[in-house]
Scaffold this active site. Structure first.
Site, short mmCIF file in Angstrom:
data_model
loop_
_atom_site.label_atom_id
_atom_site.label_comp_id
_atom_site.label_asym_id
_atom_site.label_seq_id
_atom_site.Cartn_x
_atom_site.Cartn_y
_atom_site.Cartn_z
N CYS A 21 36.61 29.32 44.35
CA CYS A 21 35.37 28.56 44.34
C CYS A 21 34.30 29.43 45.00
CB CYS A 21 35.41 27.25 45.11
SG CYS A 21 36.52 26.04 44.42
N ARG A 46 35.51 34.33 41.46
CA ARG A 46 36.24 33.53 42.45
C ARG A 46 36.72 32.19 41.92
NH1 ARG A 46 34.44 34.81 47.71
NH2 ARG A 46 34.48 32.62 48.20
N TRP A 95 37.22 26.48 41.18
CA TRP A 95 38.61 26.71 40.79
C TRP A 95 39.33 25.43 41.14
CZ3 TRP A 95 43.48 27.47 43.39
CH2 TRP A 95 44.47 28.00 42.56
N ASN A 121 33.62 24.49 49.38
CA ASN A 121 34.65 25.50 49.10
C ASN A 121 35.82 25.24 50.04
OD1 ASN A 121 36.08 27.74 48.44
ND2 ASN A 121 34.61 29.22 49.25
N GLY A 122 36.98 24.89 49.46
CA GLY A 122 38.16 24.65 50.29
C GLY A 122 38.88 23.39 49.88
N GLU A 504 55.17 45.20 39.61
CA GLU A 504 53.71 45.21 39.53
C GLU A 504 53.27 45.41 38.07
OE1 GLU A 504 51.33 44.30 41.22
OE2 GLU A 504 49.57 45.37 40.49
N LYS A 508 50.96 42.78 36.06
CA LYS A 508 49.67 43.17 35.48
C LYS A 508 49.59 42.72 34.03
CE LYS A 508 47.93 43.79 38.00
NZ LYS A 508 47.60 43.69 39.40
N GLU A 511 49.48 38.67 33.74
CA GLU A 511 48.29 37.93 34.16
C GLU A 511 47.10 38.14 33.24
OE1 GLU A 511 46.84 38.95 38.10
OE2 GLU A 511 47.47 41.01 37.82
N HIS A 527 74.20 43.77 34.71
CA HIS A 527 74.80 42.60 35.37
C HIS A 527 74.29 41.29 34.79
CE1 HIS A 527 76.84 45.11 38.24
NE2 HIS A 527 75.70 45.73 38.53
N LYS A 627 40.31 34.90 42.15
CA LYS A 627 40.49 36.22 42.76
C LYS A 627 41.36 36.19 44.01
CE LYS A 627 40.03 40.56 43.36
NZ LYS A 627 41.05 41.33 42.62
C1 F6R Z 1 47.40 40.25 41.02
C2 F6R Z 1 46.68 39.82 42.20
C3 F6R Z 1 47.36 38.86 43.12
C4 F6R Z 1 47.02 39.20 44.58
C5 F6R Z 1 47.59 38.12 45.52
C6 F6R Z 1 47.35 38.46 46.96
O1 F6R Z 1 46.67 41.18 40.28
O2 F6R Z 1 45.57 40.21 42.43
O3 F6R Z 1 48.74 38.83 42.92
O4 F6R Z 1 47.56 40.44 44.89
O5 F6R Z 1 47.00 36.88 45.22
O6 F6R Z 1 45.99 38.61 47.21
P1 F6R Z 1 45.45 39.40 48.48
O7 F6R Z 1 45.86 40.82 48.34
O8 F6R Z 1 43.97 39.23 48.43
O9 F6R Z 1 46.08 38.75 49.68
#
Ligand code: F6R
Length: 632
Positions: A21, A46, A95, A121-122, A504, A508, A511, A527, A627
């Site tokens: 948000c 955000r 969000w 926000n929250g 990772e 990537k 998502e 396994h 984000k």
């Molecule tokens: C994936 C991504 C998320 C963040 C996770 C932690 O691309 O961005 O998996 O890595 O939400 O976020 P931070 O690093 O901001 O604590």
């Protein structure tokens, strides 16, 4: 009331606040509508489930509210058709947490007589109890949101006291959870009432008035003179003054910071997406991070919350985080163990806080977080702190909540990361962890200065490799992407440092493309998961330079080929056996041991990006995501 400005110069190149948000509000000498909508769009990363705007309209002398589900473009279309405008306005992108992403649930929310509008926000943790009390007082609720409780609480306070400050204080002292808000009342049209509790909020002080935002990125082209609201504070913001108070009502000084952010940091420039821009920024980000570390000298230890002696005596390291940051932690474990000879454990923040914790003696706990705002990570910090653990953080945001709550910090110099999918934060996290492991090794007499400088040099060399390999394989990956985009699922394999890297890689792809991808340890294939391997499930294998591990990976590649699996390999130069087994291969120059993941990072991300592009996905703002995740 007299306002006092204390000015601090913030020496870091950028600060980046993140929280799902976003809020943007303005009060000043110019008409607000176009400006609020423009600045709000910069914060859309955000949260983008709905958007809304309210102003004190100059013509009608009323609060006018406009809202739309979906992205901010929809709100802009609506706003163009509406004649409303004024010198004080508030905006929000959402969000969704409580209630669906409908127009009704979009912010701003208003009181029963439409004289007061508020953006929040929250999450209000005690909204249920507060709602019961307000219902008894005769308030009616239009929406499913927790925010409406806050609107009515403030409304009740204003009606009771006739005073914005008193009403805000009464409200914030009852609210639990993350309750950052900005409100606009018809009877106080020269004032915005704001509060910060858990979610960040800052005010840019400019010639044309006050620009209030969840992230200063929103107004960075207007002013670099920023007041970051202290945690648990309220403020009354006028066009030319800010009056800030703690929750007891005592005045707080307005300590501003000078932030330096290039406007280009929040522009896509000539890139189609922020993600692509950020993939290409990685070389510079790594180099910038290394050069910042190189200049830190002995300041490092106090900044991390340690004395030199404590750095020498530490018995172990504990790394923790979520998502991409957790993957970086898992790779970092190899760095601390192999380079600094320090036993290292890694914890997934969202899980570990419910587990029994046997606090090890003389350990340093390092929270890894790009945003510094992730709720799961923050909660684990609080859990560890209760057991007297020593906490440091590796983060991209110096002003974040995690820095505030930890005993020490080390920054990564990724610069603002706007795309929801993390790219340059990941590569600079690996940089930070690799460098820090060497720095511990130096302090503990395991390596000398020459080896330390070599490590910095190796990092900068890998940064070049990361960039050059994308350029070298750009055409191939663009040509290959439509083939991979047609599958329902992909499997990513690795061993040792390339196993968490496979996690990772899979994240990537998932998502941003919405294709299911599974990261898996190559040795575990036999396994169970090998049952999935067939012509419909391409396997992507990340190689390793260590000869023993490499040979095992060749064996795993053969297992895939024997079952008609399609095999894409990210290999290192000279790995002919593996290269010949592969249906497709991207070859990376050799790098220093353990830096295999960093060397392959650019290609891995670019590959996922191109597949998502073929599928026409909303790459910078994938569905359902925000984000940073400040809810548990
Ligand atoms: C994936 C991504 C998320 C963040 C996770 C932690 O691309 O961005 O998996 O890595 O939400 O976020 P931070 O690093 O901001 O604590």
């Amino acid at each position: 009331m007299k306002m006092k400005f204390l000015v601090l110069v913030l020496t870091i190149g950028y600060i980046h606040l993140t929280h799902p948000c976003s809020i943007f509000a303005y009060i000043g000498t110019k008409l607000a509508k176009a400006h609020v909508l423009k600045c709000l769009a910069r914060l859309e990363y955000r949260g983008y489930d709905s958007a809304g705007f309210a102003c004190f309209d100059l013509v009608t002398n009323d609060i006018v509210v406009l809202k739309k589900p979906g992205k901010i473009e929809k709100l802009k279309e609506l706003a163009l058709k509406s004649p409303c405008d004024g010198y004080a306005a508030i905006g929000h992108t959402r969000w969704a947490t409580h209630g669906q992403a409908t127009e009704l649930n979009a912010h701003p929310h208003t009181n029963n007589d439409n004289t007061f509008a508020l953006v929040h926000n929250g999450i209000i943790e005690n909204h249920f109890q507060l709602k019961q009390q307000l219902l008894q007082k005769g308030y009616t609720f239009k929406t499913e949101t927790d925010t409406e409780v806050m609107v009515h609480l403030l409304d009740a306070g204003i009606k009771e006291t006739g005073d914005l400050k008193e009403a805000a204080l009464k409200a914030v002292n009852q609210l639990k959870g993350a309750c950052t808000f900005v409100g606009l009342h018809k009877n106080f049209s020269d004032t915005l009432v704001v509060a910060r509790q858990r979610a960040p909020l800052c005010i840019g002080i400019a010639e044309d008035g006050m620009h209030i935002a969840s992230d200063f990125l929103a107004f960075a082209d207007k002013t670099n003179n920023v007041f970051f609201l202290p945690e648990r504070s309220i403020a009354l913001v006028k066009a030319g003054a800010i009056y800030s108070f703690d929750y007891e009502g005592n005045s707080l000084p307005i300590e501003t910071k000078t932030v330096n952010l290039q406007p280009s940091a929040y522009e896509k420039l000539d890139h189609e997406h922020f993600m692509l821009k950020e993939i290409y920024e990685q070389r510079t980000a790594i180099e910038r991070t290394v050069s910042y570390y190189n200049e830190l000298g002995d300041e490092l230890w106090p900044q991390l919350g340690l004395t030199k002696q404590e750095a020498r005596d530490l018995a172990s390291i504990n790394l923790f985080g979520c998502g991409t940051s957790w993957h970086a932690a898992r790779i970092g474990q190899f760095f601390f163990e192999s380079i600094a000879n320090m036993p290292t454990a890694v914890h997934l923040a969202s899980e570990f806080r419910y587990m029994k914790f046997f606090a090890p003696k003389d350990s340093l706990f390092i929270a890894i977080s790009q945003s510094g705002e992730t709720a799961d990570t923050l909660e684990l910090i609080r859990y560890f702190k209760q057991q007297h653990a020593r906490i440091a953080t590796l983060t991209n945001v110096e002003t974040s909540s995690i820095v505030r709550e930890a005993d020490g910090y080390l920054l990564i110099k990724a610069g603002p990361e706007i795309a929801v999918a993390s790219t340059k934060a990941f590569s600079t996290q690996l940089t930070g962890l690799y460098w820090l492991a060497h720095r511990f090794a130096l302090e503990r007499g395991l390596i000398d200065e020459v080896a330390m400088r070599q490590a910095e040099h190796d990092l900068c060399y890998v940064a070049q490799v990361l960039e050059q390999t994308i350029e070298q394989y750009e055409v191939n990956i663009i040509a290959d992407a439509p083939y991979y985009a047609q599958f329902q699922r992909l499997m990513y394999l690795g061993r040792h440092v390339t196993y968490p890297f496979a996690l990772e890689g899979a994240l990537k792809l998932k998502e941003i493309s919405y294709i299911f991808a599974q990261g898996y340890p190559a040795g575990e294939l036999k396994h169970g998961s090998i049952a999935l391997v067939d012509e419909h499930t391409p396997v992507i294998l990340f190689s390793h330079q260590n000869q023993t591990i490499y040979q095992k990976l060749v064996g795993n590649a053969q297992e895939v080929k024997a079952r008609n699996g399609h095999l894409l390999v990210f290999a290192f130069e000279g790995q002919d056996e593996l290269i010949h087994l592969a249906d497709k291969v991207y070859i990376v120059p050799k790098v220093a041991p353990l830096l295999e993941p960093l060397a392959m990072t650019g290609l891995m991300q670019f590959f996922a990006y191109q597949i998502a592009l073929v599928l026409g996905r909303d790459i910078d703002k994938p569905r359902n995501l925000a984000k940073a995740v400040t809810v548990e």
